[in-house]
Design an enzyme around this catalytic site. Structure first.
Site, mmCIF file in Angstrom:
data_model
loop_
_atom_site.group_PDB
_atom_site.id
_atom_site.type_symbol
_atom_site.label_atom_id
_atom_site.label_comp_id
_atom_site.label_asym_id
_atom_site.label_seq_id
_atom_site.Cartn_x
_atom_site.Cartn_y
_atom_site.Cartn_z
ATOM 1 N N ASP A 175 0.845 -1.186 0.000
ATOM 2 C CA ASP A 175 0.000 0.000 0.000
ATOM 3 C C ASP A 175 0.887 1.245 0.000
ATOM 4 O O ASP A 175 1.768 1.381 0.858
ATOM 5 C CB ASP A 175 -0.906 -0.003 1.243
ATOM 6 C CG ASP A 175 -1.948 1.099 1.205
ATOM 7 O OD1 ASP A 175 -3.067 0.821 0.765
ATOM 8 O OD2 ASP A 175 -1.625 2.231 1.616
ATOM 9 N N HIS A 188 -4.820 14.763 -8.789
ATOM 10 C CA HIS A 188 -5.013 13.392 -9.265
ATOM 11 C C HIS A 188 -4.085 13.030 -10.422
ATOM 12 O O HIS A 188 -3.681 11.871 -10.559
ATOM 13 C CB HIS A 188 -6.472 13.188 -9.677
ATOM 14 C CG HIS A 188 -7.419 13.171 -8.515
ATOM 15 N ND1 HIS A 188 -7.495 12.126 -7.624
ATOM 16 C CD2 HIS A 188 -8.314 14.091 -8.062
ATOM 17 C CE1 HIS A 188 -8.392 12.372 -6.691
ATOM 18 N NE2 HIS A 188 -8.909 13.566 -6.930
ATOM 19 N N GLU A 219 -4.601 2.380 -4.472
ATOM 20 C CA GLU A 219 -3.151 2.505 -4.270
ATOM 21 C C GLU A 219 -2.545 1.219 -3.726
ATOM 22 O O GLU A 219 -1.406 1.211 -3.272
ATOM 23 C CB GLU A 219 -2.833 3.658 -3.318
ATOM 24 C CG GLU A 219 -3.250 3.460 -1.882
ATOM 25 C CD GLU A 219 -4.689 3.883 -1.601
ATOM 26 O OE1 GLU A 219 -4.986 4.145 -0.423
ATOM 27 O OE2 GLU A 219 -5.505 3.963 -2.543
ATOM 28 N N ARG A 239 13.759 -5.190 -0.959
ATOM 29 C CA ARG A 239 14.268 -4.608 -2.198
ATOM 30 C C ARG A 239 13.231 -3.678 -2.818
ATOM 31 O O ARG A 239 13.568 -2.574 -3.291
ATOM 32 C CB ARG A 239 14.645 -5.734 -3.164
ATOM 33 C CG ARG A 239 15.465 -5.270 -4.360
ATOM 34 C CD ARG A 239 16.183 -6.434 -5.022
ATOM 35 N NE ARG A 239 15.247 -7.456 -5.479
ATOM 36 C CZ ARG A 239 15.377 -8.746 -5.218
ATOM 37 N NH1 ARG A 239 16.373 -9.184 -4.497
ATOM 38 N NH2 ARG A 239 14.504 -9.609 -5.691
#
Length: 303
Positions: A175, A188, A219, A239
């Site tokens: 997220d 946006h 997201e 990573r």
């Protein structure tokens, strides 16, 4: 079954005639075969015929398999063709180098018929799945990676394989941190650029073509890591986190912004009576803990 699989073509490249004959006897009933005895010819055949899969010897007299795969991956015409190395070299360093260059798997010499068939069939199925995704519109139009439906189809296939083969499977649920605030601050259009950048960074971080990134929704993004235990999943998660943190997101009027990501990890060897939705739910719970404990970090699901 054989007639269906004959639609796929495999290029076998090995300078030893006996190896070519053995692989040919194993694979010819199921696939169309192209044969080359050196790297130069392999590159010619790959460019001309665009096979669905390449079996590539590492040590050859003209140019090595490592050099061949570098050339394949540098060309738009051949960079998407999966390559399995066939080799007697078994060191971890050699395998790591092959995966870094873009190989999808290794098959060791001397050949085991069952292993050859299983690994080739697995990667041909992945090729077929990716074509299906492209054909029926399972790509997220903004980020150009798989959408949630495409991910669920891939998870179903890999879950079943993990159950059958008793192999681990891992998931990273991710997220973008404080994305609503980012959208409210920059607009946006810039938010869309952040989503695109994240998708690019996450996808490019994956070293194995068998690993699978998708947009989960809004997201949230997800990565599937077949054949990967908790330790391996943690390496990939860190990573991804570092690469996202280091990335810059371009914008209008020379605007440069940055984002971070929180990640929930879940790994298991699934049993036949387990459900993929529970697998995902545990990753979601770990993601919640990552956000609650400060964001820009990963948390591993508790067993």
């Amino acid at each position: 079954m054989a007639d269906v699989k004959k639609e796929f073509t495999i290029l076998i490249t090995d300078d030893e005639k006996m190896n070519v004959e053995i692989l040919g006897s194993i694979l010819s009933p199921m696939y169309n075969l192209l044969i080359s005895r050196n790297g130069t010819r392999a590159l010619e055949l790959a460019k001309e015929h665009k096979p669905d899969l390449i079996l590539l010897d590492v040590l050859m007299p003209d140019i090595t398999g490592f050099e061949v795969i570098k050339t394949l991956k540098s060309s738009d015409a051949t960079d998407k063709i999966p390559v399995i190395f066939i080799t007697g070299m078994t060191s971890a360093e050699d395998e790591e180098k092959g995966f870094f260059l873009g190989a999808v798997d290794y098959i060791a010499k001397p050949f085991n018929k069952a292993i050859v068939k299983a690994r080739v069939n697995t990667h041909i199925k992945i090729v077929d799945q990716m074509r299906t995704i492209e054909r029926i519109g399972l790509i997220d139009p903004l980020t150009k990676i798989s959408n949630r439906r495409g991910f669920e189809e891939r998870l179903s296939a890999e879950w079943g394989r993990s159950v059958r083969e008793r192999n681990p499977i891992s998931i990273l649920l991710m997220d973008i941190d404080k994305f609503k605030t980012y959208n409210d601050t920059y607009g946006h259009q810039q938010g869309d650029m952040a989503l695109k950048t994240f998708a690019d960074v996450a996808s490019q971080t994956l070293l194995r073509p068998i690993d699978f990134a998708a947009r989960w929704g809004g997201e949230e993004f997800v990565i599937l890591l077949p054949g990967t235990d908790t330790e391996g999943a943690v390496v990939v998660a860190e990573r991804v986190r570092k690469n996202v943190e280091a990335a810059t997101i371009p914008g209008s009027d020379d605007l440069i912004t940055k984002i971070t990501v929180s990640i929930g990890i879940n790994s298991m060897i699934p049993e036949a009576d387990m459900m993929p939705k529970d697998f995902i739910e545990k990753a979601d719970q770990a993601l919640y803990k990552a956000k609650e404990s400060g964001r820009n970090r990963y948390v591993v699901s508790e067993v």
